[in-house]
Write a protein that holds these residues in place. Structure first.
Motif, PDB file in Angstrom:
ATOM      1  N   ILE A   1      49.622  36.364  43.450  1.00  0.00           N
ATOM      2  CA  ILE A   1      48.850  35.501  42.559  1.00  0.00           C
ATOM      3  C   ILE A   1      47.418  35.548  43.071  1.00  0.00           C
ATOM      4  CG2 ILE A   1      48.487  33.160  41.703  1.00  0.00           C
ATOM      5  CD1 ILE A   1      51.440  32.632  42.140  1.00  0.00           C
ATOM      6  N   VAL A   2      46.488  35.994  42.208  1.00  0.00           N
ATOM      7  CA  VAL A   2      45.123  36.297  42.633  1.00  0.00           C
ATOM      8  C   VAL A   2      44.120  35.603  41.710  1.00  0.00           C
ATOM      9  CG1 VAL A   2      43.432  38.126  43.065  1.00  0.00           C
ATOM     10  CG2 VAL A   2      45.871  38.546  43.507  1.00  0.00           C
ATOM     11  N   ASN A   3      43.137  34.954  42.304  1.00  0.00           N
ATOM     12  CA  ASN A   3      42.044  34.362  41.534  1.00  0.00           C
ATOM     13  C   ASN A   3      40.841  35.290  41.574  1.00  0.00           C
ATOM     14  OD1 ASN A   3      39.311  32.703  41.728  1.00  0.00           O
ATOM     15  ND2 ASN A   3      40.712  31.525  40.460  1.00  0.00           N
ATOM     16  N   LEU A   4      40.188  35.455  40.429  1.00  0.00           N
ATOM     17  CA  LEU A   4      38.995  36.294  40.328  1.00  0.00           C
ATOM     18  C   LEU A   4      37.788  35.430  40.010  1.00  0.00           C
ATOM     19  CD1 LEU A   4      40.412  39.277  38.233  1.00  0.00           C
ATOM     20  CD2 LEU A   4      40.240  39.088  40.723  1.00  0.00           C
TER      21      LEU A   4
ATOM     22  N   PRO B   1      33.862  40.319  40.592  1.00  0.00           N
ATOM     23  CA  PRO B   1      35.315  40.091  40.697  1.00  0.00           C
ATOM     24  C   PRO B   1      36.060  40.091  39.371  1.00  0.00           C
ATOM     25  CG  PRO B   1      34.169  38.673  42.248  1.00  0.00           C
ATOM     26  CD  PRO B   1      33.111  39.334  41.412  1.00  0.00           C
ATOM     27  N   THR B   2      35.413  39.673  38.283  1.00  0.00           N
ATOM     28  CA  THR B   2      36.120  39.648  36.998  1.00  0.00           C
ATOM     29  C   THR B   2      36.542  41.051  36.559  1.00  0.00           C
ATOM     30  OG1 THR B   2      34.062  39.792  35.699  1.00  0.00           O
ATOM     31  CG2 THR B   2      34.870  37.587  36.244  1.00  0.00           C
ATOM     32  N   LEU B   3      35.884  42.077  37.094  1.00  0.00           N
ATOM     33  CA  LEU B   3      36.189  43.453  36.715  1.00  0.00           C
ATOM     34  C   LEU B   3      37.457  43.985  37.377  1.00  0.00           C
ATOM     35  CD1 LEU B   3      32.563  44.904  37.081  1.00  0.00           C
ATOM     36  CD2 LEU B   3      33.676  44.140  34.965  1.00  0.00           C
ATOM     37  N   VAL B   4      37.919  43.308  38.428  1.00  0.00           N
ATOM     38  CA  VAL B   4      39.058  43.813  39.200  1.00  0.00           C
ATOM     39  C   VAL B   4      40.304  43.966  38.334  1.00  0.00           C
ATOM     40  CG1 VAL B   4      40.626  43.297  41.122  1.00  0.00           C
ATOM     41  CG2 VAL B   4      38.165  42.920  41.381  1.00  0.00           C
ATOM     42  N   ALA B   5      40.498  43.064  37.371  1.00  0.00           N
ATOM     43  CA  ALA B   5      41.693  43.118  36.520  1.00  0.00           C
ATOM     44  C   ALA B   5      41.791  44.423  35.739  1.00  0.00           C
ATOM     45  CB  ALA B   5      41.704  41.933  35.561  1.00  0.00           C
TER      46      ALA B   5
ATOM     47  N   GLY C   1      44.756  39.293  31.909  1.00  0.00           N
ATOM     48  CA  GLY C   1      44.850  40.742  31.963  1.00  0.00           C
ATOM     49  C   GLY C   1      43.496  41.408  31.934  1.00  0.00           C
ATOM     50  N   PRO C   2      43.454  42.694  31.614  1.00  0.00           N
ATOM     51  CA  PRO C   2      42.181  43.432  31.550  1.00  0.00           C
ATOM     52  C   PRO C   2      41.260  42.879  30.475  1.00  0.00           C
ATOM     53  CG  PRO C   2      44.066  44.929  31.573  1.00  0.00           C
ATOM     54  CD  PRO C   2      44.610  43.559  31.349  1.00  0.00           C
ATOM     55  N   SER C   3      39.994  43.270  30.538  1.00  0.00           N
ATOM     56  CA  SER C   3      39.040  42.883  29.502  1.00  0.00           C
ATOM     57  C   SER C   3      39.470  43.479  28.158  1.00  0.00           C
ATOM     58  CB  SER C   3      37.636  43.389  29.854  1.00  0.00           C
ATOM     59  OG  SER C   3      37.217  42.891  31.105  1.00  0.00           O
TER      60      SER C   3
END
Length: 225
Positions: free
Chosen positions: A24-27, A32-36, A56-58
């Motif tokens: 479980i990971v917080n961005l 950091p929002t790009l990591v997904a 999920g992804p953008s």
């Protein structure tokens, strides 16, 4: 000096390598929002403070859902099994220590792992947000940022000059130049990204670095993602 889209994406891609199945990971806001976008098929549940578990992804351009956004207000998608709840529940998950990792941006990080990322004195901000609790309660804290600020001054320093978010909380720093582990006895340089050299990283770091015995010189920032 700001980072271009390609470099920002590649920092995020390197951070995604730290994510393991079942986490479980917080961005955080920013890079950091790009990591997904780079976790692929790894089963991971991304957490957002505004009340989502399972982002999920953008979304592709034109496919945004106006009712779905992350804590920074940017459009997101959700994965199978995602759930929605209020901010009180979102922060309860943080405070109880259920987050395996948080990935945040930073203004400064000290050689002891102190984090300053919520305010530059004199500039108006809406509030501290969730960074203070995330930094204190997540099991692992990774920072993604430029190695230097817009004045070419180091953002990794002996002691933070800006107001702290939390003390001794950072475990890893990933920048456009390098990957650095924060250990009990100081900062350990683990990876250097092409075209930079070890000397470049040392000269642009305001704290003492030890060189890992397993240091990797990586051409990660060459070519396409």
């Amino acid at each position: 000096m700001g980072l271009g889209k390609e470099i920002r994406n590649k920092i995020a891609k390197r951070a995604a390598e730290e994510i393991k199945p079942g986490m479980i990971v917080n961005l955080g806001i920013g890079i950091p929002t790009l990591v997904a976008d780079f976790v692929g098929d790894i089963p991971v549940m991304f957490h957002a403070e505004n009340g989502i578990l399972g982002t999920g992804p953008s979304p592709k351009a034109g496919e945004e859902n106006p009712l779905l956004c992350n804590a920074g207000g940017f459009p997101i998608t959700t994965v199978s099994g995602a759930s929605y709840f209020d901010s009180a529940m979102a922060f309860a998950l943080i405070r109880r220590g259920f987050l395996d990792m948080t990935i945040l941006g930073a203004l400064e990080v000290s050689e002891k792992g102190d984090l300053a990322n919520w305010i530059v004195p004199g500039k108006r901000v809406p509030g501290m947000g969730g960074a203070i609790e995330l930094a204190q309660k997540a099991k692992k804290v990774i920072i993604l940022m430029n190695h230097t600020d817009k004045f070419e001054k180091p953002k990794i320093v002996k002691q933070c000059s800006l107001p702290l978010t939390a003390k001794t909380c950072v475990d890893m720093i990933i920048t456009d130049m390098a990957v650095i582990n924060v250990k009990k006895d100081g900062l350990e340089l683990c990876e250097v990204f092409n075209p930079f050299t070890i000397e470049d990283v040392i000269c642009n770091t305001g704290a003492t670095l030890t060189i890992s015995e397993h240091l990797n010189l990586i051409s990660r920032f060459e070519g396409d993602i």
